[in-house]
Design a protein around this motif. Structure first.
Motif, PDB file in Angstrom:
ATOM      1  N   VAL A 132      20.171   9.383  -5.472  1.00  0.00           N
ATOM      2  CA  VAL A 132      18.811   9.914  -5.547  1.00  0.00           C
ATOM      3  C   VAL A 132      18.838  11.309  -6.163  1.00  0.00           C
ATOM      4  CG1 VAL A 132      16.794  10.647  -4.207  1.00  0.00           C
ATOM      5  CG2 VAL A 132      17.979   8.534  -3.600  1.00  0.00           C
ATOM      6  N   THR A 152      14.578  10.275  -0.264  1.00  0.00           N
ATOM      7  CA  THR A 152      15.349   9.058   0.004  1.00  0.00           C
ATOM      8  C   THR A 152      14.640   8.195   1.038  1.00  0.00           C
ATOM      9  OG1 THR A 152      17.423  10.201  -0.499  1.00  0.00           O
ATOM     10  CG2 THR A 152      17.581   8.170   0.780  1.00  0.00           C
ATOM     11  N   GLU A 154      11.461   8.102   1.557  1.00  0.00           N
ATOM     12  CA  GLU A 154      10.285   7.501   0.922  1.00  0.00           C
ATOM     13  C   GLU A 154      10.667   6.277   0.095  1.00  0.00           C
ATOM     14  OE1 GLU A 154       6.786   8.450   1.149  1.00  0.00           O
ATOM     15  OE2 GLU A 154       7.915   9.089   2.902  1.00  0.00           O
ATOM     16  N   ILE A 155      11.794   6.337  -0.591  1.00  0.00           N
ATOM     17  CA  ILE A 155      12.262   5.188  -1.375  1.00  0.00           C
ATOM     18  C   ILE A 155      12.570   4.017  -0.442  1.00  0.00           C
ATOM     19  CG2 ILE A 155      14.163   4.338  -2.816  1.00  0.00           C
ATOM     20  CD1 ILE A 155      14.237   7.118  -4.123  1.00  0.00           C
ATOM     21  N   GLU A 156      13.194   4.317   0.694  1.00  0.00           N
ATOM     22  CA  GLU A 156      13.491   3.260   1.663  1.00  0.00           C
ATOM     23  C   GLU A 156      12.204   2.640   2.192  1.00  0.00           C
ATOM     24  OE1 GLU A 156      15.871   5.348   4.469  1.00  0.00           O
ATOM     25  OE2 GLU A 156      17.711   5.181   3.282  1.00  0.00           O
ATOM     26  N   LYS A 159      10.650   0.336  -0.345  1.00  0.00           N
ATOM     27  CA  LYS A 159      11.349  -0.935  -0.541  1.00  0.00           C
ATOM     28  C   LYS A 159      11.114  -1.902   0.616  1.00  0.00           C
ATOM     29  CE  LYS A 159      15.204  -0.941  -2.874  1.00  0.00           C
ATOM     30  NZ  LYS A 159      16.520  -0.686  -3.501  1.00  0.00           N
ATOM     31  N   PRO A 165       7.987   0.991  -7.840  1.00  0.00           N
ATOM     32  CA  PRO A 165       7.727   2.396  -8.203  1.00  0.00           C
ATOM     33  C   PRO A 165       6.322   2.650  -8.733  1.00  0.00           C
ATOM     34  CG  PRO A 165       9.932   1.792  -8.893  1.00  0.00           C
ATOM     35  CD  PRO A 165       9.299   0.530  -8.368  1.00  0.00           C
ATOM     36  N   TYR A 168       3.755   2.971  -5.945  1.00  0.00           N
ATOM     37  CA  TYR A 168       4.028   3.882  -4.830  1.00  0.00           C
ATOM     38  C   TYR A 168       2.887   4.873  -4.571  1.00  0.00           C
ATOM     39  CZ  TYR A 168       5.963   7.740  -2.173  1.00  0.00           C
ATOM     40  OH  TYR A 168       6.140   8.739  -1.242  1.00  0.00           O
ATOM     41  N   TYR A 190      12.103   7.351  -7.948  1.00  0.00           N
ATOM     42  CA  TYR A 190      12.336   5.990  -7.467  1.00  0.00           C
ATOM     43  C   TYR A 190      12.680   5.065  -8.641  1.00  0.00           C
ATOM     44  CZ  TYR A 190      10.941   1.567  -5.052  1.00  0.00           C
ATOM     45  OH  TYR A 190      10.871   0.304  -4.522  1.00  0.00           O
ATOM     46  N   ARG A 191      11.914   5.169  -9.724  1.00  0.00           N
ATOM     47  CA  ARG A 191      12.137   4.326 -10.902  1.00  0.00           C
ATOM     48  C   ARG A 191      13.511   4.627 -11.525  1.00  0.00           C
ATOM     49  NH1 ARG A 191       7.970   5.675 -13.137  1.00  0.00           N
ATOM     50  NH2 ARG A 191       6.601   3.965 -12.542  1.00  0.00           N
ATOM     51  N   TYR A 193      16.100   5.989  -9.992  1.00  0.00           N
ATOM     52  CA  TYR A 193      17.112   5.569  -9.019  1.00  0.00           C
ATOM     53  C   TYR A 193      17.434   4.080  -9.187  1.00  0.00           C
ATOM     54  CZ  TYR A 193      18.809   4.023  -4.410  1.00  0.00           C
ATOM     55  OH  TYR A 193      19.514   3.428  -3.389  1.00  0.00           O
ATOM     56  N   GLU A 194      16.396   3.260  -9.318  1.00  0.00           N
ATOM     57  CA  GLU A 194      16.607   1.822  -9.501  1.00  0.00           C
ATOM     58  C   GLU A 194      17.338   1.553 -10.825  1.00  0.00           C
ATOM     59  OE1 GLU A 194      15.899  -0.778  -7.384  1.00  0.00           O
ATOM     60  OE2 GLU A 194      15.533   0.822  -5.949  1.00  0.00           O
TER      61      GLU A 194
END
Length: 730
Positions: A132, A152, A154-156, A159, A165, A168, A190-191, A193-194
């Motif tokens: 991240v 991190t 927020e990303i969790e 998902k 993303p 979001y 987020y985008r 990170y993926e």
């Protein structure tokens, strides 16, 4: 034989299937013998739910109805899964799979990946923070360690709620979630990170569930193979499932209904991670033929503790409250809960430490005592008070105050400024010790105004704010003290709290206390702004705070103390008020006050105060405009109808009013409920006022809000657009 929740160290394996049922109470036995079709076990705190479901599985296995290898029991922690496996072995039902959702999914994914995709399953990233951080750097965003943790998280959350993303920002707005940064920036991270994960061929913890769902959806042959293997499912803590976990469970089940779920909507306290009680609350709607068993016999707590827990939930609102369980204690009577009001925080901590010392002297083990608080930053004063009283303690779910990275950094910075003295330009305008502390800690993230929302940034600020308060208190106790004197004091406190302990009083946050229990529990700092926490704004968030306090109350077996302080420091202004959740429960507070406090009309800061509030309580009886019944609940009086009377609300109008309120709140820089609460908007959408008089009589409007917002609201009710650009009103 009386049902119990504690087993002997080496119990005998029951000789027969019927012997498995020995010792269960009637409701536990009903749950254990309900082996066909969907089953929903609503299990209150301390009612022996793990006992009921493990005996249910064991009874089915020992009776030859269930094959051990065909049963999959899922829960949320490795500790709970391990406990379940151990109990099943003791009951003669070894071979049953008891796993967490992630463990079960990972096992299936590893087995089927070569067949479904080819090759080996991508490597699992144990800690996603570094990735991240790299994603943020590529987006040209600087995130400190605490912001990284929040983003991190927020990303969790995105998902597990199956939010991509691009969606979001809208999902954050819809859920009234406080994002730690601009949602558009988080979506960008987020985008990226993926993309980084894809480029490097790695997956994260949430991907395990997402990929398992994908395989089972796309490959019907694999789904059929899994369903042939597992034909009976048990889900513990069902109130905590996320939308993604529910989707996986649906795929495991297919079109079958051999499912048993166990949960308690009143113990839903993890919605910030994506957990939702809706699946539990809707279980009977999805499965009309379900067997429903309620476990309400509480074997953990005394009647006095249970009475308080029941009273706390009796004031709750919302869907979870509709399904609350009225617990019935099975223990002998014990002492009444003790409510204590202190003049200031140090007095509260010292008072609690004295009571703990007395309990230990009376024979209660230190390991059977806990002090529970809302946020980890509250631990420091109790660490100090217990150390001063010579009482050993241990922290659960958090670092010791002086071991927190931000506190270590702050103490180092204060020491550096003290050594530099007059040569430190930071201190040029700081004439006294408190202003010197604020100046130094201002470089570490402390601000006079706390950051919005919760999370790591807020936790860091709370820790630094605690040091600022220590500086103020130290200067008050020792006028003329220098920064060097304060640093020496901090070092001495740090050293005093490093004494090794073998067994001690548990210090923990309310969240970290879930699933645990003690003989004696002290719930501390129960003031408005802390319980409920100040950033709990919506009705749903307020109710989750109430459930959090309920979880705290139900951790106590015998002794329960509840306390609050009127001021932060000795000699300070006594401006604090006890938590609204205690109204109607603690001595000297009546049910009328409780209803006013818990109706949600005053938002997160507390109940209404001043002349307006007094005037409202003197009004005559309010009658339901549908059935004519006298209304007593504050929420019903606001709507001018009984909760269960039919609503004629204009849904489209309600949504337009909510959109307008969000715009107003954003422009004014205040929470939406300060403009109008949800209940007030609902009342407006039901009444559809056509003039100022009709709008003014709606509870929650009032003269000030009528002047400020009336023109806009009436325009929206008439189907037009709000006047909008008036500077004073917006």
């Amino acid at each position: 034989m009386t049902a119990a929740t504690h087993s002997t160290p080496f119990p005998q394996v029951p000789e027969t299937a019927d012997a498995v049922l020995d010792g269960l109470d009637p409701e536990q036995r009903e749950a254990a013998t309900a082996l066909n079709g969907p089953v929903c076990v609503l299990a209150g705190a301390g009612t022996g739910k793990t006992r009921a479901i493990t005996h249910r599985i064991a009874y089915g296995v020992r009776a030859g109805i269930l094959q051990p290898s065909s049963v999959l029991a899922v829960t949320f922690t490795n500790r709970a899964a391990g406990e379940m496996r151990g109990r099943l072995r003791q009951l003669g039902a070894g071979g049953v799979q008891a796993r967490t959702f992630h463990s079960a999914a990972l096992r299936q994914l590893q087995y089927f990946w070569p067949k479904a995709v080819g090759g080996q399953l991508p490597r699992l990233v144990e800690r996603k923070v570094q990735l991240v951080a790299e994603a943020a750097a590529r987006c040209r965003l600087r995130l400190d360690r605490n912001e990284l943790r929040d983003v991190t998280g927020e990303i969790e959350w995105a998902k597990v709620t199956q939010t991509v993303p691009g969606d979001y920002p809208a999902a954050v707005a819809k859920s009234h979630r406080d994002a730690p940064r601009d949602p558009a920036e988080i979506a960008q991270v987020y985008r990226m990170y993926e993309q980084l994960k894809q480029d490097r061929g790695v997956i994260d913890f949430e991907d395990v569930l997402l990929l398992t769902v994908g395989v089972l959806q796309d490959r019907h042959d694999i789904a059929d193979q899994v369903r042939r293997q597992y034909q009976h499912f048990v889900v513990d803590e069902y109130q905590d499932v996320s939308p993604l976990q529910q989707r996986l469970l649906d795929l495991w089940l297919g079109d079958r209904d051999s499912l048993c779920v166990v949960g308690d909507a009143s113990q839903t306290i993890y919605s910030f991670t994506g957990a939702t009680p809706e699946h539990l609350l809707n279980f009977r709607t999805r499965h009309p033929n379900a067997t429903v068993v309620k476990l309400v016999r509480d074997y953990r707590s005394t009647p006095q503790v249970v009475h308080l827990a029941n009273g706390l939930l009796a004031q709750a609102t919302g869907r979870a409250a509709e399904h609350r369980l009225e617990l019935i204690s099975q223990r002998q009577a014990g002492p009444e809960p003790v409510y204590t009001e202190y003049g200031d925080e140090p007095a509260e901590a010292e008072g609690v430490a004295r009571r703990i010392r007395d309990l230990i002297a009376s024979g209660v083990s230190a390991g059977e005592i806990a002090v529970l608080y809302r946020i980890n930053a509250q631990s420091e004063i109790y660490e100090q008070a217990l150390a001063d009283a010579g009482v050993p303690y241990l922290l659960r779910g958090a670092e010791r105050f002086f071991e927190r990275p931000e506190v270590r950094e702050a103490v180092v910075a204060l020491g550096g400024a003290a050594r530099a003295g007059d040569n430190d330009s930071l201190l040029d305008d700081a004439v006294d010790l408190p202003s010197q502390v604020r100046a130094v800690l201002g470089t570490k993230g402390w601000t006079a105004k706390p950051p919005a929302g919760s999370g790591a940034v807020r936790d860091r600020w709370e820790s630094l704010a605690a040091l600022v308060r220590l500086g103020e208190d130290f200067e008050r106790a020792k006028p003329g003290a220098t920064l060097s004197d304060l640093v020496t004091e901090l070092r001495e406190r740090e050293a005093a709290q490093h004494a090794p302990t073998v067994e001690g009083v548990t210090l923990a946050s309310l969240h970290a206390a879930k699933g645990l229990e003690w003989d004696a529990v002290f719930l501390v700092g129960l003031t408005e702004g802390m319980m409920p926490i100040t950033y709990a704004k919506t009705d749903e968030q307020i109710e989750e705070e109430r459930r959090l306090l309920y979880v705290g109350v139900t951790r106590a077996r015998v002794h329960l103390g509840l306390s609050w302080s009127l001021a932060r420091s000795p000699g300070g202004r006594a401006s604090r008020r006890p938590s609204r959740f205690l109204n109607g429960l603690r001595p000297g507070s009546g049910s009328r006050a409780a209803r006013a406090a818990t109706s949600g009309v005053a938002g997160a800061a507390g109940t209404e105060r001043g002349p307006a509030a007094r005037k409202r309580t003197r009004r005559g009886p309010v009658l339901c405009r549908v059935c004519g019944k006298t209304l007593t609940e504050a929420g019903e009086m606001k709507l001018m109808r009984c909760e269960d009377c039919p609503s004629d609300m204009d849904e489209a109008l309600y949504e337009r009013l909510r959109d307008w309120r969000s715009h107003q709140a954003r422009d004014l820089g205040m929470p939406p409920y300060v403009v109008f609460t949800d209940k007030t908007l609902m009342a407006i959408a039901e009444a559809v006022p056509s003039n100022g008089h009709e709008l003014a009589v709606i509870s929650g409007v009032g003269a000030r809000k009528l002047d400020r917002f009336g023109t806009d609201v009436l325009a929206i009710c008439a189907g037009g657009e709000p006047g909008g650009d008036d500077e004073e009103g917006s």
